[in-house]
Write a protein that holds these residues in place. Structure first.
Motif, PDB file in Angstrom:
ATOM      1  N   LEU A 179       0.792   4.599 -10.588  1.00  0.00           N
ATOM      2  CA  LEU A 179       0.681   3.208 -10.144  1.00  0.00           C
ATOM      3  C   LEU A 179       0.978   3.090  -8.648  1.00  0.00           C
ATOM      4  O   LEU A 179       0.299   2.363  -7.927  1.00  0.00           O
ATOM      5  CB  LEU A 179       1.623   2.309 -10.943  1.00  0.00           C
ATOM      6  CG  LEU A 179       1.234   2.052 -12.391  1.00  0.00           C
ATOM      7  CD1 LEU A 179       2.395   1.404 -13.146  1.00  0.00           C
ATOM      8  CD2 LEU A 179      -0.007   1.183 -12.475  1.00  0.00           C
ATOM      9  N   GLU A 180       2.014   3.799  -8.184  1.00  0.00           N
ATOM     10  CA  GLU A 180       2.369   3.746  -6.768  1.00  0.00           C
ATOM     11  C   GLU A 180       1.259   4.321  -5.897  1.00  0.00           C
ATOM     12  O   GLU A 180       0.969   3.798  -4.825  1.00  0.00           O
ATOM     13  CB  GLU A 180       3.682   4.483  -6.525  1.00  0.00           C
ATOM     14  CG  GLU A 180       4.890   3.732  -7.058  1.00  0.00           C
ATOM     15  CD  GLU A 180       6.182   4.539  -7.014  1.00  0.00           C
ATOM     16  OE1 GLU A 180       6.127   5.779  -6.804  1.00  0.00           O
ATOM     17  OE2 GLU A 180       7.245   3.928  -7.209  1.00  0.00           O
ATOM     18  N   ALA A 181       0.627   5.394  -6.356  1.00  0.00           N
ATOM     19  CA  ALA A 181      -0.460   6.014  -5.587  1.00  0.00           C
ATOM     20  C   ALA A 181      -1.706   5.147  -5.601  1.00  0.00           C
ATOM     21  O   ALA A 181      -2.444   5.065  -4.622  1.00  0.00           O
ATOM     22  CB  ALA A 181      -0.773   7.405  -6.150  1.00  0.00           C
ATOM     23  N   GLY A 182      -1.965   4.474  -6.739  1.00  0.00           N
ATOM     24  CA  GLY A 182      -3.163   3.650  -6.869  1.00  0.00           C
ATOM     25  C   GLY A 182      -4.414   4.510  -6.866  1.00  0.00           C
ATOM     26  O   GLY A 182      -4.370   5.695  -7.188  1.00  0.00           O
ATOM     27  N   ALA A 183      -5.508   3.912  -6.462  1.00  0.00           N
ATOM     28  CA  ALA A 183      -6.787   4.620  -6.389  1.00  0.00           C
ATOM     29  C   ALA A 183      -7.530   4.177  -5.135  1.00  0.00           C
ATOM     30  O   ALA A 183      -8.633   3.641  -5.203  1.00  0.00           O
ATOM     31  CB  ALA A 183      -7.602   4.349  -7.643  1.00  0.00           C
ATOM     32  N   PRO A 184      -6.915   4.395  -3.953  1.00  0.00           N
ATOM     33  CA  PRO A 184      -7.550   3.924  -2.718  1.00  0.00           C
ATOM     34  C   PRO A 184      -8.907   4.571  -2.511  1.00  0.00           C
ATOM     35  O   PRO A 184      -9.100   5.758  -2.764  1.00  0.00           O
ATOM     36  CB  PRO A 184      -6.564   4.323  -1.624  1.00  0.00           C
ATOM     37  CG  PRO A 184      -5.721   5.395  -2.219  1.00  0.00           C
ATOM     38  CD  PRO A 184      -5.695   5.141  -3.694  1.00  0.00           C
ATOM     39  N   GLY A 185      -9.854   3.753  -2.089  1.00  0.00           N
ATOM     40  CA  GLY A 185     -11.193   4.245  -1.787  1.00  0.00           C
ATOM     41  C   GLY A 185     -12.120   4.364  -2.983  1.00  0.00           C
ATOM     42  O   GLY A 185     -13.310   4.581  -2.811  1.00  0.00           O
ATOM     43  N   VAL A 186     -11.606   4.197  -4.191  1.00  0.00           N
ATOM     44  CA  VAL A 186     -12.456   4.304  -5.379  1.00  0.00           C
ATOM     45  C   VAL A 186     -13.234   3.003  -5.564  1.00  0.00           C
ATOM     46  O   VAL A 186     -12.661   1.917  -5.496  1.00  0.00           O
ATOM     47  CB  VAL A 186     -11.627   4.613  -6.642  1.00  0.00           C
ATOM     48  CG1 VAL A 186     -12.491   4.560  -7.895  1.00  0.00           C
ATOM     49  CG2 VAL A 186     -10.936   5.964  -6.522  1.00  0.00           C
ATOM     50  N   LEU A 187     -14.530   3.137  -5.788  1.00  0.00           N
ATOM     51  CA  LEU A 187     -15.398   1.992  -6.068  1.00  0.00           C
ATOM     52  C   LEU A 187     -16.156   2.268  -7.361  1.00  0.00           C
ATOM     53  O   LEU A 187     -16.817   3.294  -7.486  1.00  0.00           O
ATOM     54  CB  LEU A 187     -16.405   1.779  -4.933  1.00  0.00           C
ATOM     55  CG  LEU A 187     -17.556   0.803  -5.224  1.00  0.00           C
ATOM     56  CD1 LEU A 187     -17.045  -0.604  -5.465  1.00  0.00           C
ATOM     57  CD2 LEU A 187     -18.572   0.832  -4.099  1.00  0.00           C
TER      58      LEU A 187
END
Length: 153
Positions: A134-142
């Motif tokens: 959750l802290e890392a997330g998924a930056p840049g994923v579309l």
């Protein structure tokens, strides 16, 4: 340096989601939050069954939506998701819905989940592995279900 875009999920507004005023009916935004979060959870954890196989699940305890502008039939909306507060037994996700094309903010929402153990139907601490994802997330994923990427080609 500009931070990377958060996780993004695109979808198209369907005719049946609009009301007599020809805009998205307010209650549909809860559906939109649920659909976008499901794609986010799938991206972070894989198939939802992976959580259930570990005797983990999440239940909604709060959902707040703030409307900023109308969305209409056939608009492509983009949900952008970031983790908010991650507590001991709960976590909050923050979503912003933008109209694809003009990047106008349509609505934002905060949804809070409590982590539970389904076998005992009791809340439990957010496991460290889940917390880290959750802290890392998924930056840049579309992820897109709207078909707009085909139209761009």
């Amino acid at each position: 340096m500009t931070p990377p875009m958060p996780f993004r999920f695109r979808f198209r507004v369907r005719y049946g989601e609009c009301d007599a005023q020809s805009v998205v009916f307010n209650a549909r935004y809860a559906d939109y939050v649920d659909i976008a979060v499901n794609e986010y959870i799938r991206t972070l954890f894989g198939d939802y069954q992976h959580l259930l196989d570990r005797d983990l699940d999440i239940q909604v305890v709060s959902l707040t939506v703030n409307w900023k502008a109308p969305a209409k039939f056939d608009d492509v909306l983009e949900a952008r998701i970031r983790a908010g507060r991650i507590g001991n037994t709960s976590f909050t996700l923050h979503l912003e819905f933008y109209r694809y094309g003009d990047d106008r903010l349509i609505a934002d929402a905060d949804i809070t989940y409590v982590m539970i153990q389904p076998s005992g139907m009791a809340k439990i601490a957010v496991p460290e592995r889940v917390r880290g994802l959750l802290e890392a997330g998924a930056p840049g994923v579309l992820i897109s279900h709207a078909g707009e990427l085909l139209q761009e080609s």
